[in-house]
Motif scaffolding. Structure first.
Motif, PDB file in Angstrom:
ATOM      1  N   UNK A 137     -13.700  35.016 -14.875  1.00  0.00           N
ATOM      2  CA  UNK A 137     -14.554  33.950 -14.337  1.00  0.00           C
ATOM      3  C   UNK A 137     -15.263  34.409 -13.067  1.00  0.00           C
ATOM      4  N   UNK A 138     -16.472  33.972 -12.902  1.00  0.00           N
ATOM      5  CA  UNK A 138     -17.343  34.450 -11.830  1.00  0.00           C
ATOM      6  C   UNK A 138     -16.760  34.269 -10.436  1.00  0.00           C
ATOM      7  N   UNK A 139     -16.066  33.169 -10.234  1.00  0.00           N
ATOM      8  CA  UNK A 139     -15.623  32.832  -8.881  1.00  0.00           C
ATOM      9  C   UNK A 139     -14.179  33.212  -8.588  1.00  0.00           C
ATOM     10  N   UNK A 140     -13.594  34.092  -9.419  1.00  0.00           N
ATOM     11  CA  UNK A 140     -12.251  34.594  -9.110  1.00  0.00           C
ATOM     12  C   UNK A 140     -12.291  35.444  -7.837  1.00  0.00           C
ATOM     13  N   UNK A 141     -11.309  35.273  -6.988  1.00  0.00           N
ATOM     14  CA  UNK A 141     -11.243  36.066  -5.768  1.00  0.00           C
ATOM     15  C   UNK A 141     -11.017  37.534  -6.123  1.00  0.00           C
ATOM     16  N   UNK A 142     -11.743  38.416  -5.462  1.00  0.00           N
ATOM     17  CA  UNK A 142     -11.687  39.866  -5.698  1.00  0.00           C
ATOM     18  C   UNK A 142     -12.098  40.253  -7.112  1.00  0.00           C
ATOM     19  N   UNK A 157     -13.906  31.136  -1.694  1.00  0.00           N
ATOM     20  CA  UNK A 157     -14.022  29.903  -0.908  1.00  0.00           C
ATOM     21  C   UNK A 157     -15.055  28.956  -1.511  1.00  0.00           C
ATOM     22  N   UNK A 158     -14.685  27.670  -1.573  1.00  0.00           N
ATOM     23  CA  UNK A 158     -15.605  26.664  -2.103  1.00  0.00           C
ATOM     24  C   UNK A 158     -15.386  26.333  -3.556  1.00  0.00           C
ATOM     25  N   UNK A 159     -14.387  27.006  -4.202  1.00  0.00           N
ATOM     26  CA  UNK A 159     -14.140  26.772  -5.614  1.00  0.00           C
ATOM     27  C   UNK A 159     -12.657  26.536  -5.847  1.00  0.00           C
ATOM     28  N   UNK A 160     -12.322  25.724  -6.845  1.00  0.00           N
ATOM     29  CA  UNK A 160     -10.929  25.438  -7.176  1.00  0.00           C
ATOM     30  C   UNK A 160     -10.766  25.456  -8.689  1.00  0.00           C
ATOM     31  N   UNK A 164     -11.586  28.646 -11.517  1.00  0.00           N
ATOM     32  CA  UNK A 164     -12.509  28.564 -10.369  1.00  0.00           C
ATOM     33  C   UNK A 164     -13.914  28.102 -10.777  1.00  0.00           C
ATOM     34  N   UNK A 165     -13.974  27.139 -11.684  1.00  0.00           N
ATOM     35  CA  UNK A 165     -15.262  26.613 -12.105  1.00  0.00           C
ATOM     36  C   UNK A 165     -15.639  25.330 -11.362  1.00  0.00           C
ATOM     37  N   UNK A 166     -14.685  24.738 -10.673  1.00  0.00           N
ATOM     38  CA  UNK A 166     -14.952  23.469  -9.993  1.00  0.00           C
ATOM     39  C   UNK A 166     -15.358  23.741  -8.555  1.00  0.00           C
ATOM     40  N   UNK A 167     -16.558  23.275  -8.215  1.00  0.00           N
ATOM     41  CA  UNK A 167     -17.066  23.488  -6.867  1.00  0.00           C
ATOM     42  C   UNK A 167     -16.560  22.386  -5.942  1.00  0.00           C
ATOM     43  N   UNK A 191     -10.291  30.717   6.551  1.00  0.00           N
ATOM     44  CA  UNK A 191      -9.680  29.469   6.105  1.00  0.00           C
ATOM     45  C   UNK A 191      -8.203  29.709   5.842  1.00  0.00           C
ATOM     46  N   UNK A 192      -7.429  28.623   5.872  1.00  0.00           N
ATOM     47  CA  UNK A 192      -5.990  28.755   5.638  1.00  0.00           C
ATOM     48  C   UNK A 192      -5.715  28.953   4.148  1.00  0.00           C
ATOM     49  N   UNK A 193      -4.458  29.294   3.853  1.00  0.00           N
ATOM     50  CA  UNK A 193      -4.036  29.447   2.469  1.00  0.00           C
ATOM     51  C   UNK A 193      -4.197  28.114   1.745  1.00  0.00           C
ATOM     52  N   UNK A 194      -4.908  28.111   0.606  1.00  0.00           N
ATOM     53  CA  UNK A 194      -5.246  26.842  -0.051  1.00  0.00           C
ATOM     54  C   UNK A 194      -4.040  26.160  -0.679  1.00  0.00           C
ATOM     55  N   UNK A 195      -2.908  26.884  -0.742  1.00  0.00           N
ATOM     56  CA  UNK A 195      -1.684  26.289  -1.289  1.00  0.00           C
ATOM     57  C   UNK A 195      -0.749  25.844  -0.161  1.00  0.00           C
TER      58      UNK A 195
END
Length: 384
Positions: A137-142, A157-160, A164-167, A191-195
């Protein structure tokens, strides 16, 4: 590859072997072929028993455990799934003193002999699937994802979401449904850890704690409050929690922005006053300006301090100057008392009858001492 011996009769208790894949790759499985000898298969299996496999992007300390051998002895032709991503694959084993190992484990003379290590996965980054031809998926980290499922390990950042398709505009939030807000004090504005909500890269200057929500105390400053203040800020005021500077100035005897530097040929608050030029080697007490090795001209040194006291009344007379003043006053009093005693003796002598032997042709060498009634002070004694 054959390592040196580890175990009970060796000074070495741990061993590791690492392969560099040359870049970050999606990994599927790892095969290891251990060396065997005719009639010694059991011995070899007991030596390899207990090993671990790790995958890492950096070194062992930052690695992810992919496989840990259990109490059963491993086969000499070993295969294990390892659906992780990384650059390094690490083989590790140990025989620590004091640890209790399964009965079948060799613990005395443990050699590790690896004949072949195969790492299966995708040569290209950003792909997954059996043929390694499906883009992550395009918005996967790394730009990495699970080699079988294609789910993202983390999002940009900015996706969940798992892919990671949800902005979302809530990139500074964490927890279930991004319901909790990150601190604003993560290092370098990350940003902090999202979890977990923790600042994985540490805290910004002036802050500490897992969530970087605790301000440095008055004795520390800098990133994660790692640095100690000098302790010489004016009137024990706290140093700047970001820079460590003493913003209100330094205690007497210290100077520069941090106040860790002592006065040289100067003294007072922020070392603003120069030692007297009459101090030997122009060296004085950095707190009150007294000459440490003496003064070439005591009067001049005292005058210098007196002049400074007019500018800064808080400056006290240095001990060496006080001694000089005290000694002078004491000397004057002693001279006055001795003079008074001598006058009293002369008065008594003037009232006694004079023998002929005490006169010289009836001529006195001294004038008569006259005393005013009711006056307890002495008149000046004049010698003719």
């Amino acid at each position: 590859m054959r390592t040196g011996v580890i175990g009970r009769y060796s000074r070495y208790k741990k061993m590791w072997w690492k392969v560099d894949l040359g870049g970050i790759h999606n990994i599927y499985s790892i095969d290891i072929l251990f060396k065997t000898y005719d009639s010694y298969e059991y011995r070899q299996r007991s030596r390899f028993a207990g090993f671990s496999l790790y995958v890492s992007n950096n070194e062992i300390k930052d690695s992810i455990l992919c496989y840990k051998d259990g109490p059963q002895l491993p086969p000499l032709n070993f295969t294990s799934l390892c659906t992780e991503y990384g650059r390094y694959v690490i083989f590790y084993n140990e025989r620590l003193d004091g640890n209790v190992y399964p009965e079948d484990y060799e613990t005395r003379y443990v050699f590790t002999e690896l004949c072949e290590v195969l790492v299966h996965g995708c040569n290209k980054s950003g792909v997954y699937g059996v043929k390694c031809d499906t883009p992550c998926p395009t918005n996967c980290k790394d730009n990495v994802c699970h080699i079988q499922k294609g789910t993202c390990y983390a999002c940009q950042p900015g996706w969940i979401g798992t892919t990671c398709y949800t902005k979302t505009c809530r990139d500074r939030w964490y927890g279930n449904n991004c319901s909790q807000q990150c601190t604003e004090h993560c290092r370098d504005s990350f940003v902090c850890n999202h979890v977990t909500g923790q600042c994985d890269r540490g805290c910004d200057v002036g802050w500490t704690g897992s969530f970087c929500d605790k301000e440095c105390d008055d004795r520390t400053y800098g990133y994660d409050c790692f640095n100690n203040c000098s302790g010489h800020c004016l009137n024990n005021s706290p140093c700047n929690k970001q820079t460590g500077y003493c913003d209100r100035g330094c205690n007497p005897g210290y100077t520069n922005s941090y106040c860790s530097k002592e006065c040289v040929q100067s003294f007072g608050v922020n070392c603003q006053y120069q030692c007297s030029e009459f101090c030997i080697n122009r060296t004085c007490d950095r707190f009150n300006g007294s000459c440490l090795y003496g003064c070439m001209d005591d009067k001049k040194c005292y005058e210098d301090i007196a002049n400074l006291q007019k500018v800064d009344p808080k400056l006290t007379v240095p001990p060496s100057m006080a001694w000089i003043v005290g000694f002078s006053i004491s000397l004057a009093i002693n001279v006055f008392v001795i003079g008074a005693i001598l006058i009293r003796l002369w008065r008594k002598r003037s009232k006694c009858p004079q023998n002929q032997s005490d006169t010289n042709d009836g001529v006195s060498h001294y004038q008569e001492l006259s005393v005013s009634k009711g006056d307890k002070t002495y008149q000046t004694l004049t010698v003719t």
